[in-house]
Design a protein around this motif. Sequence first.
Motif, mmCIF file in Angstrom:
data_model
loop_
_atom_site.group_PDB
_atom_site.id
_atom_site.type_symbol
_atom_site.label_atom_id
_atom_site.label_comp_id
_atom_site.label_asym_id
_atom_site.label_seq_id
_atom_site.Cartn_x
_atom_site.Cartn_y
_atom_site.Cartn_z
ATOM 1 N N ARG A 236 48.207 125.662 13.919
ATOM 2 C CA ARG A 236 49.482 124.957 13.888
ATOM 3 C C ARG A 236 49.451 123.795 14.870
ATOM 4 O O ARG A 236 49.100 123.978 16.034
ATOM 5 C CB ARG A 236 50.631 125.908 14.227
ATOM 6 C CG ARG A 236 50.873 126.984 13.161
ATOM 7 C CD ARG A 236 51.859 128.026 13.660
ATOM 8 N NE ARG A 236 52.237 128.964 12.624
ATOM 9 C CZ ARG A 236 51.539 130.060 12.316
ATOM 10 N NH1 ARG A 236 50.415 130.335 12.969
ATOM 11 N NH2 ARG A 236 51.953 130.876 11.356
ATOM 12 N N GLU B 171 45.663 118.943 5.758
ATOM 13 C CA GLU B 171 45.942 120.311 6.172
ATOM 14 C C GLU B 171 45.394 121.368 5.218
ATOM 15 O O GLU B 171 45.296 122.538 5.590
ATOM 16 C CB GLU B 171 47.465 120.505 6.292
ATOM 17 C CG GLU B 171 48.145 119.514 7.213
ATOM 18 C CD GLU B 171 49.654 119.552 7.075
ATOM 19 O OE1 GLU B 171 50.227 120.670 7.143
ATOM 20 O OE2 GLU B 171 50.282 118.484 6.897
ATOM 21 N N LYS C 153 45.062 135.061 12.336
ATOM 22 C CA LYS C 153 45.047 135.034 10.864
ATOM 23 C C LYS C 153 44.228 133.879 10.319
ATOM 24 O O LYS C 153 44.194 133.649 9.109
ATOM 25 C CB LYS C 153 46.482 134.942 10.330
ATOM 26 C CG LYS C 153 47.187 136.292 10.241
ATOM 27 C CD LYS C 153 48.468 136.161 9.432
ATOM 28 C CE LYS C 153 49.034 137.532 9.092
ATOM 29 N NZ LYS C 153 50.266 137.416 8.256
ATOM 30 N N GLU D 23 50.377 138.672 13.817
ATOM 31 C CA GLU D 23 49.329 137.787 14.313
ATOM 32 C C GLU D 23 49.564 137.476 15.782
ATOM 33 O O GLU D 23 50.677 137.645 16.295
ATOM 34 C CB GLU D 23 49.276 136.485 13.510
ATOM 35 C CG GLU D 23 50.530 135.643 13.598
ATOM 36 C CD GLU D 23 50.432 134.361 12.785
ATOM 37 O OE1 GLU D 23 49.311 133.907 12.529
ATOM 38 O OE2 GLU D 23 51.491 133.825 12.417
ATOM 39 N N GLU E 234 45.287 125.601 7.021
ATOM 40 C CA GLU E 234 44.792 126.899 6.548
ATOM 41 C C GLU E 234 43.920 126.688 5.318
ATOM 42 O O GLU E 234 44.273 125.912 4.425
ATOM 43 C CB GLU E 234 45.952 127.840 6.202
ATOM 44 C CG GLU E 234 45.505 129.218 5.748
ATOM 45 C CD GLU E 234 46.675 130.126 5.414
ATOM 46 O OE1 GLU E 234 46.527 131.351 5.511
ATOM 47 O OE2 GLU E 234 47.753 129.602 5.047
ATOM 48 N N GLU E 235 42.799 127.356 5.289
ATOM 49 C CA GLU E 235 41.920 127.282 4.129
ATOM 50 C C GLU E 235 42.224 128.450 3.209
ATOM 51 O O GLU E 235 42.225 129.610 3.655
ATOM 52 C CB GLU E 235 40.449 127.324 4.557
ATOM 53 C CG GLU E 235 39.493 127.145 3.383
ATOM 54 C CD GLU E 235 38.042 127.075 3.826
ATOM 55 O OE1 GLU E 235 37.236 126.476 3.102
ATOM 56 O OE2 GLU E 235 37.716 127.609 4.909
ATOM 57 N N THR F 28 44.718 130.622 10.998
ATOM 58 C CA THR F 28 45.530 129.422 10.789
ATOM 59 C C THR F 28 45.627 128.615 12.079
ATOM 60 O O THR F 28 45.467 129.155 13.176
ATOM 61 C CB THR F 28 46.948 129.778 10.304
ATOM 62 O OG1 THR F 28 47.587 130.579 11.304
ATOM 63 C CG2 THR F 28 46.882 130.574 9.002
ATOM 64 N N PHE G 276 50.374 122.494 9.421
ATOM 65 C CA PHE G 276 49.860 123.859 9.292
ATOM 66 C C PHE G 276 48.531 123.798 8.545
ATOM 67 O O PHE G 276 48.480 123.416 7.385
ATOM 68 C CB PHE G 276 50.873 124.717 8.525
ATOM 69 C CG PHE G 276 50.485 126.161 8.399
ATOM 70 C CD1 PHE G 276 50.610 127.032 9.467
ATOM 71 C CD2 PHE G 276 49.992 126.655 7.196
ATOM 72 C CE1 PHE G 276 50.263 128.366 9.338
ATOM 73 C CE2 PHE G 276 49.643 127.977 7.060
ATOM 74 C CZ PHE G 276 49.784 128.845 8.143
ATOM 75 N N SER H 273 45.808 128.197 17.610
ATOM 76 C CA SER H 273 45.224 128.943 16.498
ATOM 77 C C SER H 273 45.687 130.395 16.560
ATOM 78 O O SER H 273 46.174 130.869 17.588
ATOM 79 C CB SER H 273 43.696 128.887 16.565
ATOM 80 O OG SER H 273 43.235 129.397 17.813
#
Length: 491
Positions: free
Chosen positions: A296, A360, A292, A271, A314-315, A294, A312, A289
């Motif tokens: 942070r 998150e 991938k 990534e 992320e869906e 995500t 972190f 960002s």
Amino acid sequence: MAGAGGGGGLGGGPAAMGGSDLQWCFSQVKGAIDEDVAEADIISTVEFNYSGDLLATGDKGGRVVIFQKEQEMVSPLRVAVSSARHSCGARGRHSPYVAMSRLSNKSRLHSRGEYNVYSTFQSHEPEFDYLKSLEIEEKINKIRWLPQQNAAHFLLSTNDKTIKLWKISERDKRAEGYNLKDEDGRLRDPFRITALRVPILKPMDLMVEASPRRIFANAHTYHINSISVNSDHETYLSADDLRINLWHLEITDRSFNIVDIKPVNMEELTEVITAAEFHPHQCNVFVYSSSKGTIRLCDMRSSALCDRHSKFFEEPEDPSSRSFFSEIISSISDVKFSHSGRYMMTRDYLSVKVWDLNMETRPVETYQVHEYLRSKLCSLYENDCIFDKFECCWSGSDSALMTGSYNNFFRMFDRSMRRDVTLEASRESSKPRAILKPRKVCTGGKRKKDEISVDSLDFNKKILHTAWHPLDNVIAVAATNNLYIFQDKAN
């Protein structure tokens, strides 16, 4: 919350501020009308300053054009002087933005918030890296304003490798009556000076000067994609594909590496960093960002090198919807904190998501920008449009969002009213005060009147860069080489 995917249902615009519906109307368009657009004239970034009185654009030719918001009543003499002093662009060429407002002189005097060219300068020039045999483009990737501290304005501009701090200042007086030189600048013979003169300041035509005060170079191996000024007003960050550096605005010869995701073996790279931004109020917090999908969040108080994130975001991916293009379209192209600092917004290829910093696991709001393109991903992959990087922005009150799409469409989402609209930046609707009509895209079946078929969308016309005035309902939309400015009808 999930936003609608195709058209718009707001009548004229979202209720971005206040409780009533807004109707967006045309204000200005800057740029040449020519069909053949020079690559150098394509706008690559748009940014309002903190007050909204100045609007800066950067283009692929390395130029920065700054527009200034005029007062409600503008004298014809002031407009003439402004046009005259900025009529010549960088490199001896005429700036494509000058004198392209569609407002008549009569409406100019009574218009509110018209932006006219304030200064044009060449920020970056093309360079060549002889060690790596690589050309370094002059294209302006990002512009970020610094909060105003005195009469001058300061901004950061960057291309792929070098960041520059520019000072934009006005001068309307000149000194005359020097002892050691004549009025034309030539040195006088000291033996012929018989009397001591005290220089005096005399008024002159207003000049706007742009001068580089700092040059921050040689710190990035890869292309810079983001710069962000810290809330302490002393430091800023710059991010490339694999690293994020922290700079002090007064120190050019060194920076601190605060994120480094480069693996020892580049074959293990999975990534890259796509965007980064400081928190608007907490000077120790920033986010970045990745490709991938995500995000942070890092706290610089925890350690000098922020390789270990504090949060972190992320869906979880729906396995049933996974395809060959899933990883490409999940890549985040932009991340922006809300003005309040409570939320952040991310833009991927098909959607805009709003995240609560306290949660998150999943976004609190998801808005589909152009879901009708999901069936076209194969052709978009073949023509490389699937790799386009769309930006997004918040309204001044954080109650609405805006981002771009294809066919010169841009999307606006009202968070409180749960409504959305598709509008178009087009010269066909560029009459003064003309209200923008919502556009709808037909995805199949019988096409209704005023709808446009998804197959007839022009993917060469794309709105990647948008900006929202920090205080008023005024928006700036970059469409290729044209800059459109719209405002609500109340303005």
